[in-house]
Design an enzyme around this catalytic site. Sequence first.
Site, PDB file in Angstrom:
ATOM      1  N   GLY A   1       0.834  -1.197   0.000  1.00 30.38           N
ATOM      2  CA  GLY A   1       0.000   0.000   0.000  1.00 30.38           C
ATOM      3  C   GLY A   1       0.864   1.241   0.000  1.00 30.38           C
ATOM      4  O   GLY A   1       1.823   1.340   0.775  1.00 30.38           O
TER       5      GLY A   1
ATOM      6  N   LYS B   1     -10.500   8.502  16.846  1.00 33.56           N
ATOM      7  CA  LYS B   1     -10.286   9.951  16.677  1.00 33.56           C
ATOM      8  C   LYS B   1     -10.683  10.402  15.273  1.00 33.56           C
ATOM      9  O   LYS B   1     -11.075  11.552  15.072  1.00 33.56           O
ATOM     10  CB  LYS B   1      -8.833  10.330  17.005  1.00 33.56           C
ATOM     11  CG  LYS B   1      -7.750   9.538  16.280  1.00 33.56           C
ATOM     12  CD  LYS B   1      -7.361  10.113  14.949  1.00 33.56           C
ATOM     13  CE  LYS B   1      -6.311   9.280  14.253  1.00 33.56           C
ATOM     14  NZ  LYS B   1      -5.966   9.795  12.917  1.00 33.56           N
TER      15      LYS B   1
ATOM     16  N   ASN C   1      -9.113  13.644   7.648  1.00 31.53           N
ATOM     17  CA  ASN C   1     -10.508  13.504   8.045  1.00 31.53           C
ATOM     18  C   ASN C   1     -11.128  14.850   8.389  1.00 31.53           C
ATOM     19  O   ASN C   1     -12.275  15.128   8.016  1.00 31.53           O
ATOM     20  CB  ASN C   1     -10.627  12.525   9.219  1.00 31.53           C
ATOM     21  CG  ASN C   1     -10.382  11.090   8.794  1.00 31.53           C
ATOM     22  OD1 ASN C   1     -11.266  10.417   8.303  1.00 31.53           O
ATOM     23  ND2 ASN C   1      -9.143  10.630   8.965  1.00 31.53           N
TER      24      ASN C   1
END
Length: 469
Positions: free
Chosen positions: A54, A291, A354
């Site tokens: 990845g 989170k 995010n």
Amino acid sequence: MVGSIEVHTQNGSVNNKSRCGAGGGSGGMEERLDELRHLLGKAEGDVLRIVGVGAGAWGSVFAAMLQDSYGQFREKVQIRIWRRAGRTVDKATAEQLFEVINSREEVLRRLIRRCAYLKYVEARLGDRTLLADEILKDGFCLNMIHTPLCPLKVVTNLQEAVWDADIVVNGLPSTETREVFEEISHYWKERITVPIIISLSKGIEAALQPLPHIITPTQMINRATGIAMDNILYLGGPNIASEIYNKEYANARICGAEKWRKPLAKVLRQPHFIVWDNSDLVTHEVMGGLKNVYAIGAGMVAALTKESATSKSVYFAHCTSEMIFITHLLAEEPEKLAGPLLADTYVTLLKGRNAWYGQMLAKGELNLDMGDSISGKGMIQGVSAVGAFYELLSHSSLSMLHPEENKPVAPVELCPILKTLYRILITRELASQGILQALRDETLNDPRERIEIAQTHAFYRPSLLGQPS
């Protein structure tokens, strides 16, 4: 010069020196590498093979840091990274790449020396389409093009990458981890030695049978491959990938079995990147996913209130109280997690993808129909985590007594921010403005009361992490 490595600083300049750790100099690095080789039973002349699976921002930076530190010891270690073939680079990104290259003299010179510059000129003009794997070889991660890395050895055939790897680093999103490692398991059927796996992934899945419980990326890897959990570790901390590569001071924890976490912490440690070790693997891994849930909401609040410090602090008070509440469900000694969780939350709110995603949704520059894999940013793992935590905490088997209504309720009923994010991101009942409405609800309890409930009621549920009650 033998043993020298080009290290790119934040302003694009280059220092010809090794990124060496606390041991000082390449000698200290080599000693630590030799210790790890010895533990893994590597004989003289037998190369230690490390492969990253990845190539997102953190996975690419992790591989580049290893290459910078240990790539000079070619007879002892080989560092490679796998990414899927065929991903194209759009023209807008190619134009940005060209600007980055030409703004950094040493990067430009390096590409010219490697006869690799012309393809970027052609892509800038629209005469050629670049591929993500070919630019990664030159040190450009598609999710982080403004931070050039060192050149990397890139493999696009998964079997070739992993079949004989001694250490595999999982840099995949949690949503892709199971599928890829199920494929990897086919290539490991004839293996004699057992590899070490370090997972960087921060995300979770929910399972509701036989009891509600969380499945983390390390557990996905364990189930997909049959590799014992003693050989699987998690590394995470409050950090931004590009800043770590630019040598901003950072720290992280590597969690797992003592046999491997301590020598690996030693190998990974650098003067600007301090790696501690801890035995509590799954709980730290879950906190890394938690989170991300609240970071999306923080981004929404910031955008909707034009960066109002007061509004953001109100949101922070409520989201931290919900996280504390949830950690009391997940951990027998939640106080030990407070520091790492808040630090990771803080850095994510400041600069994480995010929080950025939440901002873009609230501004209307992104919409939910575009999915949670965003060009130039990668996978927004907080979206799936919202769904997973909501599903888990809604289950009737976890019910507790509501402190005011004196009746059994699912834990999610005491987490209004999580409920609102679920209605915005998953069921799409609410627009982004719903997060402000939740904060301004006059019936919303003081966040201190939620913390008091968590601290005064014994409702630790070990089954949530797959542990016996």
